[in-house]
Design a protein around this motif. Structure first.
Motif, PDB file in Angstrom:
ATOM      1  N   HIS A  11       0.832  -1.206   0.000  1.00  0.00           N
ATOM      2  CA  HIS A  11       0.000   0.000   0.000  1.00  0.00           C
ATOM      3  C   HIS A  11       0.865   1.255   0.000  1.00  0.00           C
ATOM      4  O   HIS A  11       0.567   2.228  -0.708  1.00  0.00           O
ATOM      5  CB  HIS A  11      -0.964  -0.011   1.194  1.00  0.00           C
ATOM      6  N   TYR A  15      -0.036   0.845  -4.325  1.00  0.00           N
ATOM      7  CA  TYR A  15      -1.045  -0.098  -4.804  1.00  0.00           C
ATOM      8  C   TYR A  15      -2.326   0.075  -4.002  1.00  0.00           C
ATOM      9  O   TYR A  15      -2.299   0.526  -2.855  1.00  0.00           O
ATOM     10  CB  TYR A  15      -0.527  -1.540  -4.689  1.00  0.00           C
ATOM     11  N   ASN A  16      -3.463  -0.280  -4.610  1.00  0.00           N
ATOM     12  CA  ASN A  16      -4.720  -0.138  -3.887  1.00  0.00           C
ATOM     13  C   ASN A  16      -4.835  -1.213  -2.807  1.00  0.00           C
ATOM     14  O   ASN A  16      -4.007  -2.130  -2.733  1.00  0.00           O
ATOM     15  CB  ASN A  16      -5.921  -0.118  -4.856  1.00  0.00           C
ATOM     16  N   CYS A  17      -5.844  -1.098  -1.988  1.00  0.00           N
ATOM     17  CA  CYS A  17      -6.014  -2.018  -0.858  1.00  0.00           C
ATOM     18  C   CYS A  17      -6.171  -3.460  -1.311  1.00  0.00           C
ATOM     19  O   CYS A  17      -5.604  -4.378  -0.719  1.00  0.00           O
ATOM     20  CB  CYS A  17      -7.228  -1.612  -0.022  1.00  0.00           C
ATOM     21  N   GLY A  44      -9.944  -1.500  -6.207  1.00  0.00           N
ATOM     22  CA  GLY A  44      -9.684  -0.410  -5.264  1.00  0.00           C
ATOM     23  C   GLY A  44     -10.870   0.532  -5.155  1.00  0.00           C
ATOM     24  O   GLY A  44     -11.692   0.633  -6.068  1.00  0.00           O
ATOM     25  N   ARG A  45     -10.957   1.194  -4.018  1.00  0.00           N
ATOM     26  CA  ARG A  45     -12.050   2.147  -3.726  1.00  0.00           C
ATOM     27  C   ARG A  45     -13.414   1.516  -3.974  1.00  0.00           C
ATOM     28  O   ARG A  45     -14.284   2.086  -4.621  1.00  0.00           O
ATOM     29  CB  ARG A  45     -11.892   3.441  -4.511  1.00  0.00           C
ATOM     30  N   CYS A 127      -6.182   3.640   5.051  1.00  0.00           N
ATOM     31  CA  CYS A 127      -6.366   2.469   4.187  1.00  0.00           C
ATOM     32  C   CYS A 127      -5.333   1.387   4.469  1.00  0.00           C
ATOM     33  O   CYS A 127      -5.632   0.196   4.345  1.00  0.00           O
ATOM     34  CB  CYS A 127      -6.350   2.867   2.721  1.00  0.00           C
TER      35      CYS A 127
END
Length: 159
Positions: A11, A15-17, A44-45, A127
């Motif tokens: 993260h 990189y996204n979660c 992500g999101r 996050c």
């Protein structure tokens, strides 16, 4: 290095979660880093919708890969996978009050909300905390499944 620490490191790299959680478990999923990051890229999101938290999506992918499909019993396989996913969702929601990204993002996290992994690693990014918590819950569920104190298989991931 623990999976929750790897999730935080991914993260922090941007990189996204979902990518962070799935890639952190490459040692268990058998996916190489590039595949993990690519597969989870659009989650992500809340898959861009603000719905199901990306960290949860990554965790559900890991749990799904640890719940092999029995081709002679696809319906039973599906039920087992869904039950594990539901258990994960309940545990996550119990800790954070929601599974929706849009709800989780603005919610302030107190010290009591922080999972032991985040506390021990000094993680403070919102996050990153959720990604580490999702990884920690996956580890917990895999230990319970294996009936041991270690994630199965027993190998530790490396960075």
């Amino acid at each position: 290095m623990k999976h929750c620490q790897l999730a935080d490191l991914y993260h922090l790299k941007g990189y996204n979660c979902s990518q962070s959680v799935l890639a952190a478990f490459s040692d268990l999923t058998g996916l190489d880093e590039q595949t993990s990051l690519s597969v989870a890229g659009s989650f992500g999101r809340g898959a861009g919708s603000g719905e199901l938290c990306g960290a949860i999506c990554g965790a559900l992918m890991v749990l799904g890969m640890q719940t092999p499909v029995d081709t002679s019993d696809p319906a039973g396989s599906k039920l087992r996978a869904v039950a594990r996913g539901r258990e994960f969702l309940q545990r996550f929601a119990q800790r954070f009050g929601s599974v929706r990204c849009e709800t989780l993002l603005p919610k302030p996290l107190s010290q009591e909300d922080l999972p032991p992994s985040a506390q021990g690693l000094g993680i403070t990014d919102h996050c990153s905390i959720l990604a580490a918590a999702a990884a920690e819950l996956v580890e917990e569920m895999l230990r319970e499944q294996a009936g041991t104190g270690q994630p199965s298989p027993a190998s530790e991931p490396s960075a």
